[in-house]
Each structure stands twice: as structure tokens, then as C-alpha cells.
Scaffold this active site. Structure first.
Site, short mmCIF file in Angstrom:
data_model
loop_
_atom_site.label_atom_id
_atom_site.label_comp_id
_atom_site.label_asym_id
_atom_site.label_seq_id
_atom_site.Cartn_x
_atom_site.Cartn_y
_atom_site.Cartn_z
N CYS A 1 -7.38 27.17 18.79
CA CYS A 1 -6.69 26.46 20.07
C CYS A 1 -5.25 26.99 19.95
CB CYS A 1 -6.67 25.05 19.72
SG CYS A 1 -8.29 24.36 19.11
N HIS B 1 -0.09 18.63 22.90
CA HIS B 1 -1.31 19.39 22.52
C HIS B 1 -2.40 18.09 22.75
CE1 HIS B 1 -4.48 21.72 20.67
NE2 HIS B 1 -4.70 21.16 19.69
N GLU C 1 1.45 14.87 15.68
CA GLU C 1 2.17 15.46 16.90
C GLU C 1 3.20 14.53 17.27
OE1 GLU C 1 1.62 18.00 21.10
OE2 GLU C 1 0.11 16.85 20.29
N LYS D 1 -5.22 16.93 28.73
CA LYS D 1 -6.31 17.01 28.47
C LYS D 1 -7.55 16.19 28.93
CE LYS D 1 -5.78 20.18 24.32
NZ LYS D 1 -4.63 20.43 24.53
N HIS E 1 -10.38 20.19 26.32
CA HIS E 1 -9.74 20.68 25.38
C HIS E 1 -10.45 22.25 25.63
CE1 HIS E 1 -7.98 23.05 22.02
NE2 HIS E 1 -7.97 22.03 21.30
N PHE F 1 -6.63 25.10 14.24
CA PHE F 1 -7.21 24.77 12.74
C PHE F 1 -6.51 25.89 12.11
CE2 PHE F 1 -11.95 23.85 14.12
CZ PHE F 1 -11.51 22.36 14.35
#
Length: 400
Positions: free
Chosen positions: A165, A292, A303, A321, A326, A386
Site C-alpha cells: 500500500c 492512511h 496512526e 477512504k 483502499h 504490509f
């Protein structure tokens, strides 16, 4: 305006996007203001267990790819082309100005042509043969970058980054390095990711998908919505008329876990801190953070903690999002493009969309709740992937 101009601003000469938020800038602006996208849809047919999930879909027709690029004729590349055609004159002008060998193509993706591979395998199961127009090359990760370069006949460095991502956020770091080293005069950066069953079922296996519109930072959040999108920017060292630029970029790789972020937000905070240093800006000069904000328990918690550690509750925050889904490898540049749109068009800050139920366990960062304009000269956009592969980007106006 910035009191400490960045040491090396990279100017944005064109920007285009296509996502569930909208096919054009005008449509995206309208839906941003409404805080609603009708192309975030609850659908069946994607998950192997027959369940439903919300996805962000591109519903408009995509352009065709010429027969001489058959080995690159994928939905992912057609999606990319739908955005690229919006800035085709600027790209061709750059090729004419600098020469095809002085322009680089750096893109990010995670799915590439996997959806086409899935369709081809389904045909083989029925007929015993793969379709005549299918090429294994179509689903190789590097196919996207090669397609963009071939389509515009660009001969400079070409590569595709795939770091989940954060893929299309890291393209900015690579672009900045090439420009600073004088290897090229302009860089076409971008990302494209299309919906595919492999990715959706992978996230479903992690129990990370939501069957309703995602609710970033809500107490009731319970998963992400996957979306498809493409976005591109044309960058160069040459100053543009507006001064709008990438001011700074910061990355980190905390490698805490293959799929879970560091619970204290260590890597996230490091990426933001490095971006601020690169831009030569203080936290007080950031007026908005595009989070994010995936609406998963662990990501939102870390976050919020990382943002609060650097900015306290002094900066406006939201995740877009719920409007786009996403977009995986394309998420970072899509949200960077939304930040560009916010700055270039002087839009209201995107409101934080969720069910309105505050999660008291989160660090108390300040979310955008109503109509609000940017009050400070720069915005920051986060993407966390990830393996703890993190990127933070800062956009604003460069004074030189």
C-alpha cells in the site's frame, strides 16, 4: 507561505486521477464536497465464500489499448490510461521539450494484471486452453511501467515499485533522487490497481474486509473497503506557474510484522518526521493530514498515536477512504492527487466520514468535522503498508 523553503522542491506540472470518487477532476471535487460517492458499492461475487463486501468501482468505460500493445492489454493498464489521457498534452510537451531519453517513468502497483489472469484461468478451466489474447506478461508487476513508457514512447529509466500500500508513494522518493542526480529532466509518476479476487480474498482471509462502508477512526470500525484507482503526476525540477510542489518525502521500514503495523506507530512517526525534515518544515506549518485511515483496529490506533506524538491535536486530520476505497498500490498517489486538488483548487478540507461514534481508546487527534479551509501552507499524506513499509509525503507551495 513557507518561511524555510525546501532544499529540493519537485514541481507538479500535471495531475490526473480516476477512482470511485470520480472519473474527472470536476466529478471528484463535487463528490468530495458532498462527502459521498455512489460508486462505493456492496457487491457479491468477489469472495470465495459467497459473502458480500463494499468495493470502490470504476463504472465508466475504459479506453482501448492498441493491438500493437496486446501483451499489455489489461484492465489495470486501461485504468491507468484513463487517467493518463487526461494529461496527455502535458506529457507529450515534456517529451518534445526534454527528449524521450530524459524522462523517467516510475509507477506503483500491487495487482498489475492479476484480474486478467483470473479470467484467463476461468476460460482454461472450461475449454482446456488459455485465451489467444492472454500473455503471462500481462500480470507481471513490471507490466504497468512498461506499458506507460511504450504508450508515450519514453526511453528514460522505467521501473515499477511494488511495496503493497505504499507502492505509489515511494515513486516520489525515486523520482526526486533521479531529478536531484540530474539523470533525467522530468518524471512521470503514478499508480494503478484494479479489483481482483486474489486481493479481496486475501484480505478476507485476514478478517479485514467490511461488508458496509468503512468507518475510519470510529469505535465501531471493523475493516476496509478495497477500491480500484489510477492517478499520475508529471514532475520536474523546473518551477511551474503556481509553485505547487512535492516539498518533502519520508520513508521507514519498521518490519514489525508481515501484516500488522507497529502498535506504537514507530515507523509511521519516523516517516512523518523524515518528511518534515526533508521539506524543512515544522509541525506548525502542516495544515492538514490525509491519514492512511484504513478503518482496521490496529492501523487506526497506531496512526492516531503517531500523529498525536508529532502534532498533538493541532492539525486537521481525515481519511478519504470511505470515498475511494483502499486502492492498494495506487492508494498513495491517489490520495496525493487529492491533496494536490485541495491545494490547487483551494477546496474545503475533506470531512472525516464515519458513523460519528468516537473511539475513546484512540489518541485524541483533531478530525475535520465541518466546513474548513486550509489555514497553513502545507499538507501531509500518509501511506502505511504490509511489512512496516511506510511513506509520508508533503505538498505545498515552494518559494525560491
Amino acid at each position: 507561505m513557507n518561511t524555510n523553503p525546501p532544499a529540493f522542491p519537485v514541481y507538479i506540472h500535471a495531475c490526473a486521477m480516476n477512482s470511485a470518487l470520480g472519473e474527472t477532476q470536476q466529478e471528484s471535487i463535487k463528490r468530495l464536497a458532498l462527502g459521498f460517492s455512489p460508486d462505493m458499492c456492496l457487491e457479491s461475487g468477489w469472495l470465495n465464500d459467497g459473502g458480500k463486501t463494499v468495493v470502490g468501482k470504476i463504472v465508466s468505460p475504459l479506453p482501448e489499448i492498441d493491438a500493437d500493445l496486446t501483451d499489455k492489454n489489461t484492465r489495470n493498464n486501461r485504468l491507468a490510461l484513463s487517467a493518463l489521457l487526461q494529461i496527455k498534452p502535458q506529457i507529450e510537451q515534456a517529451v518534445s521539450l526534454y527528449g524521450a531519453d530524459r524522462i523517467a517513468v516510475i509507477v506503483g502497483t500491487s495487482t498489475s494484471g492479476i484480474a486478467d489472469g483470473e479470467s484467463a484461468l476461468a476460460v482454461k478451466q472450461k475449454t482446456g486452453q488459455l485465451p489467444e489474447d492472454y500473455h503471462y506478461h500481462q500480470q507481471e508487476v513490471g507490466n504497468l511501467g512498461e506499458f506507460v513508457a511504450d504508450y508515450f514512447k519514453i526511453d528514460g529509466p522505467v521501473y515499477t515499485i511494488s511495496t503493497a500500500c505504499s507502492s505509489s508513494g515511494r515513486v516520489f522518493l525515486s523520482a526526486k533522487r533521479l531529478l536531484k542526480a540530474g539523470i533525467v529532466d522530468a518524471v512521470l509518476v503514478g499508480g494503478s490497481d484494479s479489483l481482483c479476487k486474489l486481493t479481496l480474498n486475501g484480505f478476507h482471509g485476514l478478517e479485514a474486509l467490511s461488508n458496509e462502508l468503512c468507518s475510519p477512526f470510529s469505535k465501531n470500525r471493523h475493516g476496509i473497503n478495497i477500491g480500484e484507482a489510477a492517478a499520475f503526476m508529471l514532475l520536474s525540477r523546473e518551477k511551474n506557474s503556481s509553485g505547487l510542489a512535492l516539498l518533502g518525502a519520508g520513508d521507514s521500514s519498521d518490519a514489525h510484522h508481515i501484516s500488522a503495523p507497529h502498535p506504537e506507530g514507530k515507523g509511521a512517526a519516523e516517516a512523518m518526521h523524515k518528511a518534515l525534515n526533508d521539506a524543512q518544515l515544522s509541525t506548525e506549518q502542516i495544515g492538514y493530514i490525509n491519514a492512511h485511515g484504513t478503518a482496521t483496529k490496529l492501523n487506526d490506533a497506531m496512526e492516531a498515536k503517531a500523529i498525536y506524538a508529532l502534532f498533538s491535536d493541532k492539525v486537521a486530520v481525515s481519511s478519504t477512504k470511505p470515498l475511494t476505497g483502499h486502492a492498494l498500490g495506487a492508494a498513495s498517489i491517489l490520495e496525493a492527487a487529492l491533496c494536490w486538488l485541495l491545494l490547487d483548487k483551494n477546496l474545503d478540507l475533506p470531512v472525516q466520514i464515519n458513523d460519528g461514534v468516537y473511539d475513546p481508546s484512540l489518541a485524541p487527534i483533531r478530525f475535520v468535522q465541518g466546513k474548513e479551509k486550509l489555514q497553513k501552507p502545507a499538507v501531509l499524506s500518509n501511506s502505511f503498508a504490509f511489512g512496516g513499509n511506510n511513506i509520508s509525503l508533503i505538498f505545498g507551495y515552494a518559494d525560491e
